[in-house]
Design a protein around this motif. Structure first.
Motif, PDB file in Angstrom:
ATOM      1  N   ALA A  62    -109.404 -15.527 -17.150  1.00 31.53           N
ATOM      2  CA  ALA A  62    -109.189 -16.292 -18.382  1.00 31.53           C
ATOM      3  C   ALA A  62    -109.825 -15.584 -19.573  1.00 31.53           C
ATOM      4  O   ALA A  62    -109.229 -15.525 -20.664  1.00 31.53           O
ATOM      5  N   LEU A  63    -111.012 -15.023 -19.401  1.00 26.42           N
ATOM      6  CA  LEU A  63    -111.662 -14.291 -20.486  1.00 26.42           C
ATOM      7  C   LEU A  63    -110.872 -13.048 -20.865  1.00 26.42           C
ATOM      8  O   LEU A  63    -110.675 -12.763 -22.052  1.00 26.42           O
ATOM      9  N   ILE A  95    -107.128 -10.365 -24.632  1.00 28.24           N
ATOM     10  CA  ILE A  95    -105.924  -9.539 -24.765  1.00 28.24           C
ATOM     11  C   ILE A  95    -104.886 -10.183 -25.667  1.00 28.24           C
ATOM     12  O   ILE A  95    -104.254  -9.505 -26.480  1.00 28.24           O
ATOM     13  N   LEU A  96    -104.694 -11.510 -25.535  1.00 30.09           N
ATOM     14  CA  LEU A  96    -103.682 -12.182 -26.347  1.00 30.09           C
ATOM     15  C   LEU A  96    -104.041 -12.100 -27.822  1.00 30.09           C
ATOM     16  O   LEU A  96    -105.189 -12.330 -28.190  1.00 30.09           O
ATOM     17  N   PRO A  97    -103.080 -11.793 -28.664  1.00 22.69           N
ATOM     18  CA  PRO A  97    -103.391 -11.690 -30.089  1.00 22.69           C
ATOM     19  C   PRO A  97    -103.615 -13.072 -30.710  1.00 22.69           C
ATOM     20  O   PRO A  97    -102.957 -14.046 -30.348  1.00 22.69           O
ATOM     21  N   ILE A 108    -100.564 -20.316 -33.475  1.00 18.00           N
ATOM     22  CA  ILE A 108    -101.143 -21.034 -32.330  1.00 18.00           C
ATOM     23  C   ILE A 108    -102.611 -21.334 -32.637  1.00 18.00           C
ATOM     24  O   ILE A 108    -103.330 -20.494 -33.174  1.00 18.00           O
ATOM     25  N   SER A 109    -103.038 -22.531 -32.316  1.00 23.97           N
ATOM     26  CA  SER A 109    -104.420 -22.923 -32.597  1.00 23.97           C
ATOM     27  C   SER A 109    -105.369 -22.291 -31.588  1.00 23.97           C
ATOM     28  O   SER A 109    -104.956 -21.804 -30.526  1.00 23.97           O
ATOM     29  N   VAL A 139    -104.125 -21.874 -22.784  1.00 28.10           N
ATOM     30  CA  VAL A 139    -103.170 -20.957 -22.152  1.00 28.10           C
ATOM     31  C   VAL A 139    -103.909 -19.921 -21.316  1.00 28.10           C
ATOM     32  O   VAL A 139    -103.500 -19.594 -20.205  1.00 28.10           O
ATOM     33  N   SER A 140    -105.018 -19.414 -21.823  1.00 28.66           N
ATOM     34  CA  SER A 140    -105.803 -18.430 -21.075  1.00 28.66           C
ATOM     35  C   SER A 140    -106.344 -19.011 -19.778  1.00 28.66           C
ATOM     36  O   SER A 140    -106.311 -18.370 -18.733  1.00 28.66           O
TER      37      SER A 140
END
Length: 68
Positions: A27-28, A33-35, A40-41, A48-49
């Motif tokens: 999850a971390l 990695i996700l921008p 998205i809040s 999501v992570s």
């Protein structure tokens, strides 16, 4: 998944702790990695992570290697 027939309580606790650690690390990594975007809040980004971490963690424990 990881509670089929543990030999003792230590085995079950170590498997559960390993699963939680794996989910947290995945999850971390996904969170980093996700921008980050304005669409998205931050809470949705975190959620999501965590969900992706749970799915990959479950998948890694659910796969059984067939022994020849």
């Amino acid at each position: 998944m990881f509670f089929p027939a543990p030999h003792d309580a230590k085995d079950a606790i170590s498997k559960f702790a390993g699963f939680i650690g794996m989910v947290a690390s995945i999850a971390l990594a996904v969170y980093l990695i996700l921008p980050a975007s304005s669409a998205i809040s931050a809470s949705a980004h975190s959620l999501v992570s965590i969900i992706i971490g749970l799915m990959f963690g479950w998948l890694s424990f659910a796969i059984r290697i067939k022994k020849k």
